[in-house]
Design an enzyme around this catalytic site. Structure first.
Site, PDB file in Angstrom:
ATOM      1  N   TRP A   1     -20.597  15.748   9.790  1.00 47.31           N
ATOM      2  CA  TRP A   1     -19.719  15.492   8.892  1.00 47.31           C
ATOM      3  C   TRP A   1     -19.981  16.223   7.591  1.00 47.31           C
ATOM      4  O   TRP A   1     -21.321  16.225   7.146  1.00 47.31           O
ATOM      5  CB  TRP A   1     -19.678  13.878   8.273  1.00 47.31           C
ATOM      6  CG  TRP A   1     -19.382  12.859   9.623  1.00 47.31           C
ATOM      7  CD1 TRP A   1     -20.305  12.134  10.002  1.00 47.31           C
ATOM      8  CD2 TRP A   1     -18.294  12.817  10.239  1.00 47.31           C
ATOM      9  NE1 TRP A   1     -19.534  11.381  10.998  1.00 47.31           N
ATOM     10  CE2 TRP A   1     -18.341  11.898  10.991  1.00 47.31           C
ATOM     11  CE3 TRP A   1     -17.061  13.636  10.157  1.00 47.31           C
ATOM     12  CZ2 TRP A   1     -17.250  11.413  12.028  1.00 47.31           C
ATOM     13  CZ3 TRP A   1     -15.930  12.982  10.895  1.00 47.31           C
ATOM     14  CH2 TRP A   1     -16.127  12.079  11.739  1.00 47.31           C
TER      15      TRP A   1
ATOM     16  N   LYS B   1     -15.123  17.082  10.406  1.00 43.74           N
ATOM     17  CA  LYS B   1     -16.400  17.229  11.399  1.00 43.74           C
ATOM     18  C   LYS B   1     -16.636  18.439  11.761  1.00 43.74           C
ATOM     19  O   LYS B   1     -15.829  19.175  12.613  1.00 43.74           O
ATOM     20  CB  LYS B   1     -16.187  16.028  12.484  1.00 43.74           C
ATOM     21  CG  LYS B   1     -17.305  15.719  13.023  1.00 43.74           C
ATOM     22  CD  LYS B   1     -16.833  14.601  14.166  1.00 43.74           C
ATOM     23  CE  LYS B   1     -18.273  14.014  14.534  1.00 43.74           C
ATOM     24  NZ  LYS B   1     -18.208  12.712  15.404  1.00 43.74           N
TER      25      LYS B   1
ATOM     26  N   THR C   1       0.853  -1.118   0.010  1.00 42.92           N
ATOM     27  CA  THR C   1      -0.010   0.055  -0.032  1.00 42.92           C
ATOM     28  C   THR C   1       0.845   1.144   0.051  1.00 42.92           C
ATOM     29  O   THR C   1       2.222   1.209   0.413  1.00 42.92           O
ATOM     30  CB  THR C   1      -0.838  -0.025   1.434  1.00 42.92           C
ATOM     31  OG1 THR C   1       0.176   0.037   2.352  1.00 42.92           O
ATOM     32  CG2 THR C   1      -1.693  -1.093   1.473  1.00 42.92           C
TER      33      THR C   1
ATOM     34  N   GLU D   1      -5.841  -3.617  -1.082  1.00 41.31           N
ATOM     35  CA  GLU D   1      -6.316  -4.715  -0.249  1.00 41.31           C
ATOM     36  C   GLU D   1      -7.292  -5.703  -1.059  1.00 41.31           C
ATOM     37  O   GLU D   1      -7.804  -6.680  -0.429  1.00 41.31           O
ATOM     38  CB  GLU D   1      -6.772  -4.378   0.901  1.00 41.31           C
ATOM     39  CG  GLU D   1      -5.569  -3.896   2.004  1.00 41.31           C
ATOM     40  CD  GLU D   1      -5.314  -2.350   1.686  1.00 41.31           C
ATOM     41  OE1 GLU D   1      -5.606  -1.655   0.584  1.00 41.31           O
ATOM     42  OE2 GLU D   1      -4.541  -1.543   2.641  1.00 41.31           O
TER      43      GLU D   1
HETATM   44  P1  AMP Z   1      -4.831   2.113  -3.483  1.00 43.30           P
HETATM   45  O1  AMP Z   1      -4.760   1.195  -2.466  1.00 43.30           O
HETATM   46  O2  AMP Z   1      -3.615   2.916  -3.439  1.00 43.30           O
HETATM   47  O3  AMP Z   1      -5.499   1.876  -4.529  1.00 43.30           O
HETATM   48  O4  AMP Z   1      -5.924   3.214  -2.729  1.00 43.30           O
HETATM   49  C1  AMP Z   1      -7.337   2.925  -2.470  1.00 43.30           C
HETATM   50  C2  AMP Z   1      -8.099   3.782  -1.974  1.00 43.30           C
HETATM   51  O5  AMP Z   1      -8.360   4.892  -3.027  1.00 43.30           O
HETATM   52  C3  AMP Z   1      -9.432   3.487  -1.628  1.00 43.30           C
HETATM   53  O6  AMP Z   1      -9.673   3.044  -0.280  1.00 43.30           O
HETATM   54  C4  AMP Z   1     -10.260   4.896  -1.663  1.00 43.30           C
HETATM   55  O7  AMP Z   1     -10.122   5.688  -0.442  1.00 43.30           O
HETATM   56  C5  AMP Z   1      -9.644   5.595  -2.857  1.00 43.30           C
HETATM   57  N1  AMP Z   1     -10.303   5.228  -3.998  1.00 43.30           N
HETATM   58  C6  AMP Z   1     -10.169   4.381  -5.018  1.00 43.30           C
HETATM   59  N2  AMP Z   1     -10.906   4.353  -6.091  1.00 43.30           N
HETATM   60  C7  AMP Z   1     -11.706   5.588  -5.787  1.00 43.30           C
HETATM   61  C8  AMP Z   1     -12.891   6.170  -6.424  1.00 43.30           C
HETATM   62  N3  AMP Z   1     -13.389   5.893  -7.499  1.00 43.30           N
HETATM   63  N4  AMP Z   1     -13.303   7.227  -5.753  1.00 43.30           N
HETATM   64  C9  AMP Z   1     -12.967   7.749  -4.824  1.00 43.30           C
HETATM   65  N5  AMP Z   1     -11.772   7.081  -4.090  1.00 43.30           N
HETATM   66  C10 AMP Z   1     -11.355   6.109  -4.449  1.00 43.30           C
END
Ligand code: AMP
Length: 547
Positions: free
Chosen positions: A449, A444, A190, A335
């Site tokens: 929110w 918040k 990550t 994940e």
């Molecule tokens: P990653 O593990 O780097 O792919 O990041 C995952 C995170 O990216 C998710 O938990 C979201 O917070 C954000 N994310 C992924 N796709 C979207 C989307 N279409 N809209 C908003 N947030 C997103």
């Protein structure tokens, strides 16, 4: 009574065997150099041959079951061969994002105990930068012919091997070993913007099941007649599974290498006839601005899958208006292997192109079969699917993490195996998810929110605004209030008051940001997301006194 059907392990080598047998002539095109016409072409038959040669070479280098092999590479045919060759022998392909800070890259290589590094020629400086922090510098295979290798690399001259020489010295007769489908295949960390990166270790089984789901019409939904371009890097959650889905259907693949600027992508799309592409929002924002500025059309392009961060309604609409391209919003995370939801229509929902479709695409999508999604309140109680009650988003399913690499027993999932995504949002009565925030980015104000994503979406729908970020800043009375930071469109004019007035009637009065700051640029993470923790740091002492 048990069923009487065959059971075969769900393993990655079955994909490369399939595509070699059924689609041997299909092409994989890679952009390889500075000039637009610098392209390399290979067929799936040749790719499979090279993947087996690589497997044989790995054996000679004593790489076997469970060994980690790291890649620092762009989207190229070689990286694709590596995906198949490394996982095929039962080793683990550890994809590293070269845009991360050197300390993070070093941390990952150390924790993963990588036995070999496979590195694109132009990314050797990354190895040089991290080498001093490594517990042990593994041998380096440079993804290039021998004559392109540098004469010396200060930190690692003794260990440089040529990938092409390794392949040339190998026989293509390698037979893939029989593997348990639960064997680890890929390791991806990550991005760790708020702490140390954590490794997600995908099994062959999870990847294969994700592949089946990704190929569904309501997911990626492409087939053998399509030309597919993953712009999302292969080091960003396996390019969202496209390398595997492409083999499962036998489509033509177009790989942009490191050339992700809008003119380069346009050339590839037009000249190779790309009709499906996938990538993060910022890539598509740049591309649509380029189309508008140059009057370029993309005659072959049909659908663009956009995820990784929220896609603005304006981007969806502009693609429709300027290029007749349908943008489809998707949601996932490292994940989750990564795809969990895609915003595909249901009977009765809005169809492309219509204002209602553009509006619906603000939502991240519906769960794919194989993934369960729910929202819960702070006490863990399930919330209604009414499109308004906001909660913490949890998932579980065939390609959802059980625990992080080297973090056994830390409670990554709850007793019923639900994984808390760290995202917050609503699910409507049709199952469409709307992400309103990351837990860490929430605002918040006075105990209520405010959705930063909704405020950003509205800001970029103002004609003078190109990019926007909304963060929480301290407030003496309301504890937190939203601050809007935005980048103006080139040569556009707008004042703080114009932007604030633009929110009037579109959101509740108390949601309207307290202040607007115009900035030259906004910070993004190595995976193309707004770097909000960095912004919060920068504006930690920002004082809002009004209201
Ligand atoms: P990653 O593990 O780097 O792919 O990041 C995952 C995170 O990216 C998710 O938990 C979201 O917070 C954000 N994310 C992924 N796709 C979207 C989307 N279409 N809209 C908003 N947030 C997103």
């Amino acid at each position: 009574m048990l069923g009487l059907m065959q059971e075969h392990p769900l393993v990655i080598s079955s994909l490369i065997d399939f595509v070699e047998r059924e689609h041997p002539e299909q092409e994989i095109v890679t952009r390889t150099g500075e000039r637009s016409e610098d392209r390399h072409r290979i067929t799936y038959a040749e790719l499979a041959d090279r993947a087996r040669r690589l497997a044989a070479a790995l054996h000679r280098l004593d790489i076997g079951l469970g060994d980690r092999v790291a890649t620092l590479a762009w989207n190229t045919h070689r990286h694709l061969e590596i995906f198949y060759g490394v996982s095929g022998v039962g080793a683990v392909c550890h994809t590293i994002n070269p845009r991360l800070f050197a300390e993070q890259v070093a941390f990952m290589i150390n924790e993963a105990e990588d036995k070999l590094l496979l590195v694109d020629l132009d990314l050797l400086p990354v190895v040089e930068a991290v080498a001093p922090a490594l517990n042990h510098l593994p041998p380096i295979v440079v993804l290039a012919p021998q004559d392109q290798l540098p004469a010396s690399l200060p930190v690692a001259s003794a260990n440089l091997l040529s990938y092409e020489t390794l392949l040339a010295e190998s026989a293509p007769s390698f037979a893939w070993p029989a593997l348990d489908e639960r064997t680890a295949a890929v390791l991806c960390y990550t991005s760790g913007t708020t702490g140390k990166p954590k490794g997600v270790l995908y099994s062959h089984r999870a990847i294969l099941l994700h592949t089946y789901a990704a190929c569904m019409k309501d997911a990626l939904g492409f087939g053998a007649a399509d030309t597919v371009m993953p712009v999302v890097p292969m080091f960003h959650v396996m390019a969202w599974g496209i390398p595997y889905a492409a083999a499962a259907v036998g489509c033509k693949l177009v790989l942009p290498g490191r050339y992700l600027d809008a003119p380069s992508l346009c050339d590839l799309i037009i000249e190779e006839g790309v009709n499906f592409a996938a990538g993060v929002s910022t890539i598509w924002l740049n591309l649509v601005h380029h189309l508008e500025a140059t009057g370029t059309r993309l005659p072959s392009m049909e659908r663009i899958l956009c995820g990784g961060s929220p896609v603005a309604r304006t981007t969806v609409q502009e693609f429709a208006e300027h290029a007749d391209v349908k943008v489809v919003h998707a949601w996932g995370m490292t994940e989750l292997s990564p795809i969990a939801g895609v915003n595909s229509p249901k009977r009765g929902t809005a169809r492309y192109p219509s204002p209602a479709y553009f509006e619906l695409q603000k939502k991240q999508g519906r769960a794919l079969f194989g993934i369960d999604i729910k929202t819960v309140d702070e006490a863990g109680r399930m919330l209604p699917r009414d499109g308004t009650t906001s909660g913490f988003i949890k998932t579980r399913g065939h390609w959802v993490i059980e625990e992080y690499f080297r973090h056994a027993g830390e409670g990554t999932v709850d007793a019923d195996r639900w994984f808390d995504t760290g995202d917050v949002g609503t699910i409507d009565e049709h199952g469409y998810l709307l992400i309103t925030d990351r837990t860490k980015d929430m605002i918040k104000s006075g105990g209520e929110w405010i959705s930063s994503i909704e405020l950003e979406n509205l800001a970029v729908s103002h004609p003078a605004i190109a990019e926007a970020a909304v963060i929480a800043v301290k407030h003496p009375r309301w504890v937190e209030r939203p601050l809007l930071l935005c980048v103006k469109q080139p040569s556009a004019e707008a004042s703080r008051e114009d932007i604030l007035a633009f929110y009037d009637g579109k959101v509740a009065k108390w949601w309207i940001p307290d202040d607007v700051l115009f900035v030259d640029s906004l910070p993004y993470t190595a995976t193309g997301k707004l770097f909000k923790s960095e912004l919060r740091k920068q504006y930690a002492d920002y004082e809002i006194t009004g209201r």
